[in-house]
Motif scaffolding. Structure first.
Motif, PDB file in Angstrom:
ATOM      1  N   SER A  53       0.870  -1.168   0.000  1.00 51.26           N
ATOM      2  CA  SER A  53       0.000   0.000   0.000  1.00 51.26           C
ATOM      3  C   SER A  53       0.910   1.222   0.000  1.00 51.26           C
ATOM      4  O   SER A  53       2.136   1.098  -0.017  1.00 51.26           O
ATOM      5  CB  SER A  53      -0.915   0.010   1.229  1.00 51.26           C
ATOM      6  N   MET A  54       0.317   2.417   0.104  1.00 50.79           N
ATOM      7  CA  MET A  54       1.154   3.617   0.112  1.00 50.79           C
ATOM      8  C   MET A  54       2.025   3.685   1.364  1.00 50.79           C
ATOM      9  O   MET A  54       2.980   4.449   1.424  1.00 50.79           O
ATOM     10  CB  MET A  54       0.295   4.876   0.004  1.00 50.79           C
TER      11      MET A  54
ATOM     12  N   GLY B 254       8.456   6.514  -4.083  1.00 47.91           N
ATOM     13  CA  GLY B 254       8.595   6.983  -5.448  1.00 47.91           C
ATOM     14  C   GLY B 254       7.297   7.015  -6.229  1.00 47.91           C
ATOM     15  O   GLY B 254       6.243   7.404  -5.718  1.00 47.91           O
ATOM     16  N   ALA B 255       7.366   6.552  -7.473  1.00 44.62           N
ATOM     17  CA  ALA B 255       6.215   6.631  -8.371  1.00 44.62           C
ATOM     18  C   ALA B 255       5.036   5.809  -7.854  1.00 44.62           C
ATOM     19  O   ALA B 255       3.878   6.232  -7.966  1.00 44.62           O
ATOM     20  CB  ALA B 255       6.612   6.161  -9.764  1.00 44.62           C
ATOM     21  N   ASP B 256       5.313   4.627  -7.284  1.00 37.92           N
ATOM     22  CA  ASP B 256       4.231   3.799  -6.756  1.00 37.92           C
ATOM     23  C   ASP B 256       3.527   4.497  -5.593  1.00 37.92           C
ATOM     24  O   ASP B 256       2.304   4.456  -5.468  1.00 37.92           O
ATOM     25  CB  ASP B 256       4.774   2.443  -6.291  1.00 37.92           C
ATOM     26  N   HIS B 257       4.301   5.152  -4.722  1.00 34.55           N
ATOM     27  CA  HIS B 257       3.706   5.874  -3.604  1.00 34.55           C
ATOM     28  C   HIS B 257       2.832   7.024  -4.120  1.00 34.55           C
ATOM     29  O   HIS B 257       1.711   7.219  -3.646  1.00 34.55           O
ATOM     30  CB  HIS B 257       4.798   6.411  -2.674  1.00 34.55           C
TER      31      HIS B 257
ATOM     32  N   THR C 181      -2.143   9.459  -4.508  1.00 31.34           N
ATOM     33  CA  THR C 181      -2.975  10.367  -5.294  1.00 31.34           C
ATOM     34  C   THR C 181      -4.402   9.864  -5.377  1.00 31.34           C
ATOM     35  O   THR C 181      -5.366  10.634  -5.251  1.00 31.34           O
ATOM     36  CB  THR C 181      -2.388  10.539  -6.708  1.00 31.34           C
ATOM     37  N   LEU C 182      -4.558   8.555  -5.564  1.00 30.42           N
ATOM     38  CA  LEU C 182      -5.906   7.991  -5.657  1.00 30.42           C
ATOM     39  C   LEU C 182      -6.673   8.175  -4.353  1.00 30.42           C
ATOM     40  O   LEU C 182      -7.858   8.512  -4.354  1.00 30.42           O
ATOM     41  CB  LEU C 182      -5.816   6.505  -6.012  1.00 30.42           C
ATOM     42  N   VAL C 183      -6.004   7.954  -3.230  1.00 27.73           N
ATOM     43  CA  VAL C 183      -6.657   8.136  -1.929  1.00 27.73           C
ATOM     44  C   VAL C 183      -6.945   9.614  -1.686  1.00 27.73           C
ATOM     45  O   VAL C 183      -8.033   9.989  -1.234  1.00 27.73           O
ATOM     46  CB  VAL C 183      -5.784   7.558  -0.802  1.00 27.73           C
TER      47      VAL C 183
ATOM     48  N   ALA D   7     -10.841   3.794 -10.381  1.00 29.59           N
ATOM     49  CA  ALA D   7      -9.541   4.306 -10.825  1.00 29.59           C
ATOM     50  C   ALA D   7      -8.704   3.194 -11.430  1.00 29.59           C
ATOM     51  O   ALA D   7      -8.022   3.386 -12.449  1.00 29.59           O
ATOM     52  CB  ALA D   7      -8.808   4.932  -9.647  1.00 29.59           C
ATOM     53  N   SER D   8      -8.762   2.014 -10.825  1.00 28.13           N
ATOM     54  CA  SER D   8      -7.998   0.892 -11.344  1.00 28.13           C
ATOM     55  C   SER D   8      -8.500   0.480 -12.724  1.00 28.13           C
ATOM     56  O   SER D   8      -7.712   0.204 -13.634  1.00 28.13           O
ATOM     57  CB  SER D   8      -8.101  -0.292 -10.375  1.00 28.13           C
TER      58      SER D   8
END
Length: 412
Positions: free
Chosen positions: A91-92, A97-100, A105-107, A224-225
């Motif tokens: 999870s975040m 980095g980019a994954d975080h 951003t979605l949350v 979003a997914s």
């Protein structure tokens, strides 16, 4: 410089019998203290405000548990009571980095200030309903009410369930599971089972919302997914668990600690009840002085990271000791240990994190407390503790500043 973790360590008390004293010892040890987590796990703790802000934005400290030397060497057992906090799934909380940025951003898009403000009416409705029901079925004896069980716990749990789209029928079981999830006293045989069942409930919520979407964060993450943000089901499940865990525990502690502080500082209570000081000042000073989160687990050094006259060696782990940081005299002056809602630095705390890792639910937690506290004291302006503050008992949760119960008398 001092390196390595072999020096004398401060062992964090698994039973949390003296949180204030322990936090003071951590601060006195310097901005970087060598500590031992329950279970004999050695880590470093950042304990001062300025150094914490720097380390929370230092790219040499990452959340990937595979960087942790002790983890690589097999020294952290799967049934370690804190494993769910150190390795809670993708999870975040566990990526950089980019994954975080992608996950956060979605949350954050689902927790915009506008959406949070739209929840005010629902929070007010829940608050008034819970107050109408007091004392309810949580009277202890002699007119004493456990305000945590009757009010401070159910309010944020109902709110987070609404936000995430979790069925209300699941809340009693989630309460039991999160008690085990956070506790240092959960028997090893129950640790993995607890984590498995929690993930199962979140997976059920995901499946239900995929079949029948609603106006909730789970449905937003699914959408979003499907629109190309590439969240896996496992990432959504872990995000749900993170949001529910953080979304209710932090606010429970915030409300409870505010009531304790106002009860033990009648001069401060008089200021806010008279209208001389706004309730937002109570919220911010409680967050600073009695931060809901004592320690946040866990970051890992990809290379040697100097902190003052010490070094976090590559492969070592770092925790952020917010309980110590909030009362750092270098940040808040010589009266940092006092609860003072007129303090000019009360809003400069970092109790919700700092930089890219600020809790996305911070605004929601603040809103809940800013609705709940004035409503509570409007009904019961003479509310006071039913026992001396020294008799209040912390739960065996090293990550949260949490009480077993909050016995009060509800004086109108």
């Amino acid at each position: 410089m001092t390196t390595g973790i072999e020096e004398t360590r401060i062992a964090l008390d698994a039973l949390v019998t003296d949180l204030e004293g322990e936090s003071a010892r951590l601060r006195e040890a310097g901005p970087l203290a060598a500590v031992e987590l329950p279970g004999g796990v050695p880590v470093w703790a950042v304990t001062h405000h300025a150094e914490a802000k720097a380390l929370l934005t230092d790219p040499r400290l990452v959340k990937d548990i595979n960087v942790w030397g002790a983890w690589q060497r097999g020294e952290i057992p799967a049934d370690w009571p804190l494993i769910g906090l150190a390795n809670p799934g993708r999870s975040m909380l566990t990526v950089d980095g980019a994954d975080h940025r992608r996950m956060r951003t979605l949350v954050a898009q689902a927790l915009t200030p506008r959406r949070v403000e739209r929840m005010r009416e629902r929070i007010t409705e829940l608050t008034e309903g819970l107050l109408d029901d007091l004392p309810g079925d949580v009277t202890l004896s002699g007119g004493v009410v456990d305000l945590k069980a009757a009010f401070a716990y159910p309010l944020p749990m109902y709110v987070i369930a609404d936000l995430m789209g979790i069925e209300e029928s699941k809340l009693p079981r989630l309460k039991e599971l999160f008690e085990k999830f956070f506790s240092t006293q959960t028997p090893p045989a129950e640790v993995v089972a607890t984590l498995t069942e929690l993930a199962g409930i979140m997976a059920q919520t995901l499946a239900a919302k995929r079949a029948e979407p609603g106006d909730d964060l789970t449905s937003a993450l699914i959408l979003a997914s499907e629109n190309g943000d590439h969240l896996t089901d496992q990432e959504i499940v872990s995000t749900l668990q993170l949001m529910v865990a953080a979304g209710h525990e932090t606010t429970i502690s915030l409300i409870v600690n505010a009531v304790v502080n106002l009860s033990t500082h009648p001069d401060q209570r008089a200021l806010v009840l008279s209208g001389a000081v706004d309730w937002s000042a109570v919220v911010e000073e409680t967050l600073r002085h009695s931060t809901p989160t004592s320690h946040v687990l866990i970051r890992f050094a990809t290379e040697d990271v100097p902190v003052g006259d010490r070094v976090i060696p590559a492969g070592d782990a770092l925790i952020v000791s917010y309980g110590a940081i909030g009362r750092d005299e270098q940040a808040h002056g010589p009266t940092a240990g006092d609860f003072d809602i007129t303090r000019e630095t009360r809003s400069r705390h970092i109790s919700f994190g700092h930089g890219p890792h600020v809790c996305p639910g911070a605004a929601l937690s603040r809103l809940e407390a800013s609705v709940a506290l004035p409503a509570l004291y409007e009904r019961f302006p003479g509310l006071d503790l039913a026992v001396p503050a020294s008799e209040l008992r912390n739960k065996p949760v090293v990550t949260q500043n949490d009480l077993f119960e909050l016995p009060v008398r509800l004086t109108p």
